[in-house]
Motif scaffolding. Structure first.
Motif, mmCIF file in Angstrom:
data_model
loop_
_atom_site.group_PDB
_atom_site.id
_atom_site.type_symbol
_atom_site.label_atom_id
_atom_site.label_comp_id
_atom_site.label_asym_id
_atom_site.label_seq_id
_atom_site.Cartn_x
_atom_site.Cartn_y
_atom_site.Cartn_z
ATOM 1 N N GLY A 1 -20.778 -67.680 25.343
ATOM 2 C CA GLY A 1 -21.217 -68.756 26.022
ATOM 3 C C GLY A 1 -22.016 -69.758 24.716
ATOM 4 N N SER A 2 -22.818 -69.031 24.106
ATOM 5 C CA SER A 2 -23.768 -69.525 23.062
ATOM 6 C C SER A 2 -23.022 -69.675 21.773
ATOM 7 N N GLY A 3 -22.004 -68.917 21.558
ATOM 8 C CA GLY A 3 -21.393 -69.117 20.064
ATOM 9 C C GLY A 3 -20.760 -70.470 19.924
ATOM 10 N N ARG A 4 -20.312 -71.098 20.716
ATOM 11 C CA ARG A 4 -19.558 -72.128 20.720
ATOM 12 C C ARG A 4 -20.204 -73.385 21.671
ATOM 13 N N SER A 5 -20.151 -74.691 21.297
ATOM 14 C CA SER A 5 -20.399 -75.783 22.136
ATOM 15 C C SER A 5 -19.251 -76.508 22.462
ATOM 16 N N GLU A 6 -19.080 -76.942 23.898
ATOM 17 C CA GLU A 6 -18.076 -77.882 23.978
ATOM 18 C C GLU A 6 -18.305 -79.386 23.996
ATOM 19 N N VAL A 7 -19.730 -79.565 23.708
ATOM 20 C CA VAL A 7 -20.138 -80.835 23.600
ATOM 21 C C VAL A 7 -20.667 -81.055 22.485
ATOM 22 N N ASP A 8 -20.784 -82.274 21.435
ATOM 23 C CA ASP A 8 -21.634 -82.706 20.539
ATOM 24 C C ASP A 8 -23.143 -83.202 20.966
ATOM 25 N N ALA A 9 -23.982 -82.226 20.963
ATOM 26 C CA ALA A 9 -25.284 -82.701 21.542
ATOM 27 C C ALA A 9 -26.491 -81.869 21.285
ATOM 28 N N GLY A 10 -27.637 -82.177 21.148
ATOM 29 C CA GLY A 10 -28.736 -81.535 20.881
ATOM 30 C C GLY A 10 -28.446 -80.935 19.374
ATOM 31 N N GLU A 11 -28.987 -79.827 19.521
ATOM 32 C CA GLU A 11 -28.853 -78.887 17.954
ATOM 33 C C GLU A 11 -27.358 -78.810 17.535
ATOM 34 N N ASN A 12 -26.507 -78.740 18.559
ATOM 35 C CA ASN A 12 -25.156 -78.147 18.067
ATOM 36 C C ASN A 12 -24.255 -79.345 18.181
ATOM 37 N N PRO A 13 -23.107 -79.182 17.033
ATOM 38 C CA PRO A 13 -22.053 -79.880 17.140
ATOM 39 C C PRO A 13 -21.051 -79.279 18.134
ATOM 40 N N LYS A 14 -19.795 -80.210 18.453
ATOM 41 C CA LYS A 14 -18.788 -79.497 19.148
ATOM 42 C C LYS A 14 -18.262 -78.377 18.075
ATOM 43 N N GLY A 15 -18.184 -77.131 18.652
ATOM 44 C CA GLY A 15 -17.557 -76.211 18.005
ATOM 45 C C GLY A 15 -18.704 -75.156 17.687
ATOM 46 N N GLY A 16 -18.469 -74.388 16.401
ATOM 47 C CA GLY A 16 -19.408 -73.377 16.121
ATOM 48 C C GLY A 16 -20.971 -73.801 16.377
ATOM 49 N N THR A 17 -21.822 -72.920 16.751
ATOM 50 C CA THR A 17 -23.260 -73.041 16.950
ATOM 51 C C THR A 17 -24.085 -72.512 15.544
ATOM 52 N N GLY A 18 -23.358 -71.324 15.276
ATOM 53 C CA GLY A 18 -24.147 -70.359 14.340
ATOM 54 C C GLY A 18 -25.192 -69.806 15.004
ATOM 55 N N PHE A 19 -24.920 -69.411 16.439
ATOM 56 C CA PHE A 19 -25.801 -68.669 17.333
ATOM 57 C C PHE A 19 -25.644 -67.300 16.656
#
Ligand code: BES
Ligand code: ZN
Ligand code: ZN
Length: 495
Positions: free
Chosen positions: A465-483
């Motif tokens: 769940g945390s490794g990828r974001s499906e939305v471009d929001a907050g700290e995360n772009p859509k895609g890899g979060t760098g978690f």
């Protein structure tokens, strides 16, 4: 693309040499908003621009929702600044500082502007704020039209070391994200190895790569990765040893990090359904990206601990050489596994990595990180990783490192009652549940992995769940979060 981060003196002259000044306001009780910045900056800024910031704020009738930003146009002689951002930090919790920083960064993302930010006062908040600025400003694209520029963040802080450390972690997060964002026609296991070598070049990191016949004993990595004959799977071992080895000090602790590095997951013969699920599967190497990027940060931070990262890289393709449901494979170390569903490939490559570490590396801590199961996302969503370990003390340390760093983890149970579902009639075990009807996909995967961890202090992180974001929001772009980069770096730095 990652932005730059530097410390700047807590002085009006430093503030007014930036294009934008970002200041924080907190909600200190019922509708009472208070401006918060270090030193005398508020007073000095008000004097410099002949402005009353609280009056300005009340003009906007703030709600005080974290990340709410009011932009005030300003001008003054001998001043570069043309805007002040008043940024809500809510209750002032560190997590709120992170969200507020990301909101500031999003306002200037893709622009060549300098931002002087005086939004936090204590050290932990300043560091969190600084890292989240770069996270929120991050962009990755292969568009031929490039963004106008990248923002430069000048964090009001007289502790240069603190901001330098934040910059190191920020760079590592951006590195992990770059790897995850890269499409799978460009990244394959060989490319992952070349990236490890590139990052290690002219540093003290050592890289060893095994391929082809050298992977004979790695039954899981081979079974999964041979579905994609060219260039085939890679076992990538990256080692960090501190430059200053203190001879008189007790032997250094050895941490081994194992990362799932599936450069694309079609599911194999047990093809992923519905097919839309496959789109995100270029991110299935986020665990390997996180461990590699963490080592690049450690190399700069130089903690007194030995760390080995094992990147288990393979593509789970569908082809004539793909493994079949019902195959029996032999993992590193000899354990035989009956393959039930070829889409549960992650645990097969990780099992080789864990067994290799247990047999050859004598780890004091054995930690794996993987985008392992859709179930982890179902239970915890995208803001927490599912964490499994039998070690209560280690669990507590990770929970704290998660809260402190912003990469949060939630402890899940290793339910012994479910183990019988992994019994095989023809092999030592199956890799997914065949009976029992326990569901709990993330728990079942963790129970499988545990079989390969020896008697080590082992901890498993499911970051599906945390490794990828499906939305471009907050700290995360859509895609890899760098978690994982913030979490693992934080944990290792406090070992
Ligand atoms: N890479 C997936 C897990 C995943 C799913 C990561 C969604 C990120 C988002 C993994 O290889 C997988 O397919 N797991 C299966 C296991 C099942 C077949 C037992 C799953 O979770 O459905
Ligand atoms: Zn899969
Ligand atoms: Zn996978």
């Amino acid at each position: 693309m990652s932005s730059t981060l530097a410390s700047a003196p807590v002085k009006i002259s430093a503030a007014t040499s930036a294009d934008v000044i970002a200041l924080a306001y907190a909600n200190d009780g019922q509708d009472a908003f208070v401006l918060k910045s270090p030193g005398n900056l508020i007073k000095d800024i008000e004097k410099h621009f002949e402005i009353n910031l609280l009056d300005e704020l009340s003009f906007f009738s703030p709600k005080g929702k974290v990340g709410e930003i009011f932009e005030i146009p300003v001008s003054a002689k001998n001043s570069q600044t043309d805007r002040i951002y008043l940024t809500a930090i809510g209750d002032g919790a560190t997590s709120s500082h992170r969200l507020a920083a990301a909101a500031v960064a999003r306002k200037v993302r893709g622009k060549a502007v300098s931002v002087y930010t005086a939004c936090a006062i204590n050290k932990d908040d300043i560091k969190a704020h600084a890292i989240s600025l770069t996270m929120g400003a991050y962009q990755w694209s292969l568009k031929s039209e490039r963004p106008a520029g990248i923002p430069e963040f000048l964090v009001a802080c007289d502790d240069k070391e603190l901001i330098d450390a934040a910059q190191i972690v920020s760079k590592a997060i951006a590195r992990a994200r770059d790897l995850v964002h890269t499409p799978s026609n460009i990244k394959n296991p060989e490319w992952m190895a070349s990236k490890a070598q590139e990052f290690a070049k002219s540093t003290g990191l050592k890289v060893k790569v095994l391929a082809g016949k050298e992977l004979k004993e790695f039954g899981g990595l081979s079974a999964v990765g041979n579905s994609s004959p060219k260039p085939g799977p890679r076992f990538i071992e990256v080692t960090y040893t501190p430059k200053k080895m203190n001879k008189s000090a007790p032997a250094l602790a050895h941490v081994v990090l194992v990362g799932k590095g599936i450069t694309f997951d079609t599911g194999g013969v047990s093809l992923k359904r519905p097919y839309d699920l496959m789109i995100g599967m270029k991110s299935d190497m986020a665990g390997a990206a996180a461990v590699l990027a963490t080592l690049t940060a450690l190399e700069e931070l130089q903690p007194l601990v030995r760390v080995t990262a094992l990147m288990m890289c393979a593509e789970n393709a569908i082809s004539a050489s793909a493994q079949r449901p019902s195959d029996v494979i032999q993992q590193y170390g000899g354990t035989t596994v009956e393959v039930i569903d070829t889409d549960a490939e992650g645990r097969l490559v990780l099992a080789d990595g864990l067994a290799y570490a247990d047999i050859n590396l004598d780890p004091d801590y054995l930690v794996d990180i993987a985008t392992l199961t859709g179930s982890a996302t179902l239970s915890l969503g995208r803001q927490f990783a599912a964490m499994y370990t039998r070690d209560d003390a280690l669990a507590d340390v990770f929970i704290k490192a998660g809260t402190d760093s912003g990469d949060r983890v939630w402890r899940m149970p290793l339910v012994d009652d479910y183990k019988d579902a992994l019994q095989s009639e023809i092999a030592d075990l199956t890799h997914t549940a065949v009976k029992g009807g326990y569901s709990a996909g993330s728990v079942m995967a963790a129970l499988f992995l545990e079989r390969f961890s020896g008697n080590r202090r082992w901890l498993h992180l499911d970051i599906a769940g945390s490794g990828r974001s499906e939305v471009d929001a907050g700290e995360n772009p859509k895609g890899g979060t760098g978690f994982g980069v913030r979490l693992l770096t934080q944990w290792i730095m406090t070992l």
